[in-house]
Design a protein around this motif. Structure first.
Motif, PDB file in Angstrom:
ATOM      1  N   ARG A  17     -19.010  13.024   3.553  1.00 54.57           N
ATOM      2  CA  ARG A  17     -17.629  12.896   3.992  1.00 54.57           C
ATOM      3  C   ARG A  17     -17.563  11.882   5.128  1.00 54.57           C
ATOM      4  NH1 ARG A  17     -17.878  18.254   2.688  1.00 54.57           N
ATOM      5  NH2 ARG A  17     -18.362  18.919   4.809  1.00 54.57           N
ATOM      6  N   ASN A  18     -17.709  10.639   4.786  1.00 61.85           N
ATOM      7  CA  ASN A  18     -17.691   9.550   5.769  1.00 61.85           C
ATOM      8  C   ASN A  18     -16.918   8.396   5.160  1.00 61.85           C
ATOM      9  OD1 ASN A  18     -18.516   7.992   8.116  1.00 61.85           O
ATOM     10  ND2 ASN A  18     -19.776   6.867   6.667  1.00 61.85           N
TER      11      ASN A  18
ATOM     12  N   ASN B 172     -14.904  12.668  10.366  1.00 61.93           N
ATOM     13  CA  ASN B 172     -15.958  11.695  10.529  1.00 61.93           C
ATOM     14  C   ASN B 172     -16.658  11.950  11.856  1.00 61.93           C
ATOM     15  OD1 ASN B 172     -15.769   9.466   8.291  1.00 61.93           O
ATOM     16  ND2 ASN B 172     -13.664   9.994   8.815  1.00 61.93           N
ATOM     17  N   VAL B 173     -17.838  11.365  12.007  1.00 61.12           N
ATOM     18  CA  VAL B 173     -18.630  11.683  13.190  1.00 61.12           C
ATOM     19  C   VAL B 173     -18.001  11.185  14.480  1.00 61.12           C
ATOM     20  CG1 VAL B 173     -20.804  11.860  11.971  1.00 61.12           C
ATOM     21  CG2 VAL B 173     -20.049   9.633  12.796  1.00 61.12           C
ATOM     22  N   ASP B 174     -17.043  10.256  14.397  1.00 57.02           N
ATOM     23  CA  ASP B 174     -16.388   9.785  15.622  1.00 57.02           C
ATOM     24  C   ASP B 174     -15.182  10.649  15.991  1.00 57.02           C
ATOM     25  OD1 ASP B 174     -14.639   9.070  13.630  1.00 57.02           O
ATOM     26  OD2 ASP B 174     -14.267   7.051  14.379  1.00 57.02           O
ATOM     27  N   GLY B 175     -14.964  11.734  15.242  1.00 60.31           N
ATOM     28  CA  GLY B 175     -13.865  12.637  15.560  1.00 60.31           C
ATOM     29  C   GLY B 175     -12.575  12.333  14.846  1.00 60.31           C
ATOM     30  N   ARG B 176     -12.557  11.269  14.024  1.00 65.37           N
ATOM     31  CA  ARG B 176     -11.342  10.973  13.264  1.00 65.37           C
ATOM     32  C   ARG B 176     -11.317  11.801  11.985  1.00 65.37           C
ATOM     33  NH1 ARG B 176      -8.226   6.662  14.818  1.00 65.37           N
ATOM     34  NH2 ARG B 176      -9.071   5.446  16.540  1.00 65.37           N
ATOM     35  N   LEU B 177     -10.122  12.205  11.609  1.00 66.93           N
ATOM     36  CA  LEU B 177      -9.964  13.057  10.433  1.00 66.93           C
ATOM     37  C   LEU B 177     -10.412  12.339   9.173  1.00 66.93           C
ATOM     38  CD1 LEU B 177      -6.365  14.389  11.165  1.00 66.93           C
ATOM     39  CD2 LEU B 177      -8.530  15.455  11.777  1.00 66.93           C
ATOM     40  N   HIS B 178     -10.972  13.108   8.260  1.00 63.17           N
ATOM     41  CA  HIS B 178     -11.318  12.568   6.948  1.00 63.17           C
ATOM     42  C   HIS B 178     -10.066  12.567   6.064  1.00 63.17           C
ATOM     43  CE1 HIS B 178     -12.978  12.425   2.869  1.00 63.17           C
ATOM     44  NE2 HIS B 178     -13.916  11.708   3.430  1.00 63.17           N
TER      45      HIS B 178
ATOM     46  N   GLN C 231       0.832  -1.188   0.000  1.00 56.33           N
ATOM     47  CA  GLN C 231       0.000   0.000   0.000  1.00 56.33           C
ATOM     48  C   GLN C 231       0.874   1.249   0.000  1.00 56.33           C
ATOM     49  OE1 GLN C 231       0.131  -2.208   2.502  1.00 56.33           O
ATOM     50  NE2 GLN C 231      -0.126  -1.288   4.519  1.00 56.33           N
ATOM     51  N   PRO C 232       0.357   2.368  -0.537  1.00 59.54           N
ATOM     52  CA  PRO C 232       1.153   3.602  -0.570  1.00 59.54           C
ATOM     53  C   PRO C 232       1.606   3.989   0.833  1.00 59.54           C
ATOM     54  CG  PRO C 232      -0.845   3.840  -1.865  1.00 59.54           C
ATOM     55  CD  PRO C 232      -0.975   2.555  -1.118  1.00 59.54           C
ATOM     56  N   PRO C 233       2.830   4.487   0.986  1.00 60.15           N
ATOM     57  CA  PRO C 233       3.323   4.823   2.326  1.00 60.15           C
ATOM     58  C   PRO C 233       2.661   6.048   2.946  1.00 60.15           C
ATOM     59  CG  PRO C 233       4.940   5.403   0.647  1.00 60.15           C
ATOM     60  CD  PRO C 233       3.870   4.628  -0.053  1.00 60.15           C
ATOM     61  N   LEU C 234       2.068   6.934   2.116  1.00 59.78           N
ATOM     62  CA  LEU C 234       1.432   8.139   2.631  1.00 59.78           C
ATOM     63  C   LEU C 234      -0.028   8.162   2.213  1.00 59.78           C
ATOM     64  CD1 LEU C 234       4.218  10.746   1.746  1.00 59.78           C
ATOM     65  CD2 LEU C 234       3.695   9.840   4.017  1.00 59.78           C
ATOM     66  N   GLY C 235      -0.875   8.638   3.113  1.00 54.91           N
ATOM     67  CA  GLY C 235      -2.295   8.731   2.800  1.00 54.91           C
ATOM     68  C   GLY C 235      -3.162   8.251   3.936  1.00 54.91           C
ATOM     69  N   SER C 236      -4.393   7.890   3.605  1.00 51.67           N
ATOM     70  CA  SER C 236      -5.365   7.440   4.598  1.00 51.67           C
ATOM     71  C   SER C 236      -5.844   6.041   4.255  1.00 51.67           C
ATOM     72  CB  SER C 236      -6.562   8.394   4.632  1.00 51.67           C
ATOM     73  OG  SER C 236      -6.156   9.677   5.055  1.00 51.67           O
ATOM     74  N   TYR C 237      -6.168   5.293   5.291  1.00 51.76           N
ATOM     75  CA  TYR C 237      -6.526   3.893   5.121  1.00 51.76           C
ATOM     76  C   TYR C 237      -7.655   3.541   6.082  1.00 51.76           C
ATOM     77  CZ  TYR C 237      -1.728   4.564   3.701  1.00 51.76           C
ATOM     78  OH  TYR C 237      -0.594   5.097   3.137  1.00 51.76           O
ATOM     79  N   ARG C 238      -8.483   2.600   5.653  1.00 54.79           N
ATOM     80  CA  ARG C 238      -9.542   2.096   6.520  1.00 54.79           C
ATOM     81  C   ARG C 238      -9.256   0.632   6.813  1.00 54.79           C
ATOM     82  NH1 ARG C 238     -13.308   2.795   3.327  1.00 54.79           N
ATOM     83  NH2 ARG C 238     -13.423   0.669   2.516  1.00 54.79           N
ATOM     84  N   LEU C 239      -9.106   0.314   8.088  1.00 57.02           N
ATOM     85  CA  LEU C 239      -8.878  -1.064   8.523  1.00 57.02           C
ATOM     86  C   LEU C 239     -10.231  -1.678   8.879  1.00 57.02           C
ATOM     87  CD1 LEU C 239      -6.893  -3.328   9.409  1.00 57.02           C
ATOM     88  CD2 LEU C 239      -6.887  -2.256  11.673  1.00 57.02           C
ATOM     89  N   GLU C 240     -10.557  -2.814   8.258  1.00 54.11           N
ATOM     90  CA  GLU C 240     -11.784  -3.542   8.560  1.00 54.11           C
ATOM     91  C   GLU C 240     -11.423  -4.899   9.149  1.00 54.11           C
ATOM     92  OE1 GLU C 240     -14.380  -3.872   5.216  1.00 54.11           O
ATOM     93  OE2 GLU C 240     -14.380  -1.714   4.794  1.00 54.11           O
ATOM     94  N   TYR C 241     -12.148  -5.337  10.170  1.00 56.76           N
ATOM     95  CA  TYR C 241     -11.798  -6.581  10.849  1.00 56.76           C
ATOM     96  C   TYR C 241     -13.054  -7.238  11.416  1.00 56.76           C
ATOM     97  CZ  TYR C 241     -11.717  -2.787  14.237  1.00 56.76           C
ATOM     98  OH  TYR C 241     -12.040  -1.662  14.949  1.00 56.76           O
ATOM     99  N   ARG C 242     -13.051  -8.564  11.462  1.00 60.52           N
ATOM    100  CA  ARG C 242     -14.153  -9.297  12.075  1.00 60.52           C
ATOM    101  C   ARG C 242     -13.656 -10.654  12.546  1.00 60.52           C
ATOM    102  NH1 ARG C 242     -18.627  -9.594   7.692  1.00 60.52           N
ATOM    103  NH2 ARG C 242     -19.823 -10.073   9.568  1.00 60.52           N
ATOM    104  N   VAL C 243     -14.387 -11.274  13.431  1.00 60.12           N
ATOM    105  CA  VAL C 243     -14.031 -12.588  13.956  1.00 60.12           C
ATOM    106  C   VAL C 243     -14.751 -13.665  13.135  1.00 60.12           C
ATOM    107  CG1 VAL C 243     -14.099 -14.107  15.971  1.00 60.12           C
ATOM    108  CG2 VAL C 243     -13.689 -11.648  16.264  1.00 60.12           C
TER     109      VAL C 243
END
Length: 492
Positions: A336-337, A392-398, A47-59
């Motif tokens: 913007r979410n 985002n509504v949880d206070g994390r930057l977009h 993945q690109p070294p700079l930028g934003s990423y969304r981590l998704e996880y489940r059991v």
């Protein structure tokens, strides 16, 4: 992870970049138990070294069947801001922040250098005439300057005892209670005393003041309400308020910049109201003029709406007078979410689009001749309604803010020098300093061009600052050319 965990269960994860490209992460075995934490390092998987990423996880269970909902987390990786430990008065990168303990430091690390402050309200420091209390304001100001941010303060918010019009109870139908403090004072000298005390107390901490926010709009400066409409004070009435405030500011701190917030680019009657103040000589009393421009799209090319706003609000007799865009951005939006599984749902996020948009907004503002732009805004209200927030509504930057950070890293300390049209609809905006030049390449409309070769002295980077291999397309999103030791003419 909590609940009944049994042998064979795994934590499965994926990480996505802003363009939606996924990378599978190694599975993490879970041990039996009720509640526990698991720490792990995200591996480099291409993945690109700079930028934003969304981590998704489940059991999942031993058969690979999901036994939990999807959890999500947003991550950002940016270059540290240049000159982050310095006050950069000449920097163009302003925004609006909340006064909590963390936001100023976060904003400064992203590359923002100025904060526009609504928190200087008169009603918060002199609730009763002659009884002054600056305790809360002191903490707010110190928190911001400790993060090495400059401050543009707004003087407004008249206390009840000083108002020339008191909203009746109940309020007239259609009157917004928030506007009750936006009335002229009964006595301008009281307003001048407030301006003097603020300027004197925060000398060396607040570098500039606007004498009111959007006085050209009737709701934001009103002296009553009749027949469903706000009564707007005349330009002459505001002129006297403004003059008294300037006297107070300069008495408290002769070095403070005084900025008049104008609306010559708005529709009548606001533009007419502003132009009457221009004619009365308000330019002769100020150090800079400011305007506000919210543009949802269609910016980032010569002659766009930002160019027109800068031109409309400039001093025709003094081209050297600074012009600041002290409030603007895309306006309220609920798209913007960056999450996929967490509310609000129903609309597709356009992360790269909004990042490109912010780059266009700053570049076009500076190319138009304006000196600063204050993005509105870098905090949210914690709900799911459409808002101006770049979070985002949880206070994390977009992710759009990681694109901004890359722009700030490339052009901080450099001055805009010219625009060159590389091909129809593809524009290079050049910024220079003694160390070299940066060209920000953005397009108008659907213009596209393929870049197949370039001078080896020039580095080519994407919207977030990652190196781009050739060939690459120009026109989809902003691209950055950095020429170390090169003048702009040598880069064309």
């Amino acid at each position: 992870v909590y609940d009944d965990v049994v042998d064979g269960m795994l934590l499965k994860s994926e990480i996505f970049d802003v363009f939606g490209k996924p990378w599978n992460l190694p599975d993490i075995p879970l041990s039996p138990g009720k509640t526990f934490r698991k720490n792990f390092i995200l591996p480099e998987l291409g993945q690109p070294p700079l930028g934003s990423y969304r981590l998704e996880y489940r059991v999942v269970d031993k058969d690979g069947q999901a036994v939990s909902k999807v959890g999500e987390l947003i991550l950002h990786r940016v270059r540290p801001a240049k000159f982050a430990n310095e006050f950069l008065i000449d920097s163009p990168f302003g925004t609006h922040i909340t006064s909590n303990s963390e936001m100023p430091a976060v904003a400064r690390k992203l590359g923002f250098t100025w904060a526009r402050m609504f928190g200087l309200q008169w009603q918060s420091v002199e609730r009763e005439k002659g009884l002054w209390n600056f305790d809360g304001m002191d903490k707010t100001i110190d928190n911001i300057i400790n993060s090495k941010m400059c401050i543009l303060g707004i003087l407004e918010g008249v206390p009840v005892w000083a108002r020339s019009w008191i909203m009746p109870n109940p309020a007239p139908k259609g009157y917004n209670n928030w506007h009750a403090k936006n009335v002229p004072p009964k006595n301008n000298d009281d307003f001048g005393e407030y301006a003097k005390r603020i300027a004197e107390r925060y000398k060396g901490k607040i570098q500039a003041f606007e004498t009111w926010n959007e006085p050209f709009l009737p709701g934001f400066l009103n002296k009553g309400f009749e027949n469903g409409k706000y009564i707007h004070p005349s330009p002459e009435e505001f002129f006297e308020m403004h003059k008294t405030a300037i006297k107070g500011i300069k008495s408290g701190n002769p070095d403070a910049e005084v900025v008049f917030n104008a609306g010559a680019h708005y529709h009548a009657p606001s533009d007419t109201w502003t132009k009457e103040l221009f004619a009365k000589g308000i330019f002769d009393m100020i150090d800079a003029v400011s305007y506000h421009s919210y543009q949802p799209s269609g910016i980032g090319y010569p002659g766009d709406a930002l160019y027109k706003a800068t031109e409309a609000n400039s001093n025709p007799k003094n081209s050297k007078m600074q012009v600041w865009n002290t409030e603007g951005g895309p306006g309220p939006s609920d798209i913007r979410n960056f999450y996929r599984h967490s509310a609000p749902l129903g609309k597709t996020d356009k992360s790269a689009f909004w990042g490109d948009y912010l780059v266009r907004y700053y570049v076009s503002t500076l190319a138009s001749g304006a000196n600063k732009f204050f993005l509105y805004l870098l905090y949210g209200w914690g709900d799911y309604t459409a808002s101006y927030s770049m979070m985002n509504v949880d206070g994390r930057l977009h992710p759009c803010l990681t694109a901004f950070s890359n722009l700030a890293w490339h052009i901080e300390g450099r001055k805009y020098v010219k625009t060159h049209e590389l091909s129809p609809g593809i524009f290079a905006y050049f910024f220079e300093d003694k160390t070299g030049s940066v060209a920000v390449i953005i397009s108008k409309g659907i213009a596209r061009q393929e870049l197949t070769k370039i001078d080896s002295k020039i580095k080519v980077r994407d919207l977030f600052g990652n190196n781009l291999p050739l060939p690459t397309k120009l026109g989809d999103y902003a691209v950055f050319f950095e020429g170390e030791g090169l003048k702009s003419d040598e880069m064309i």
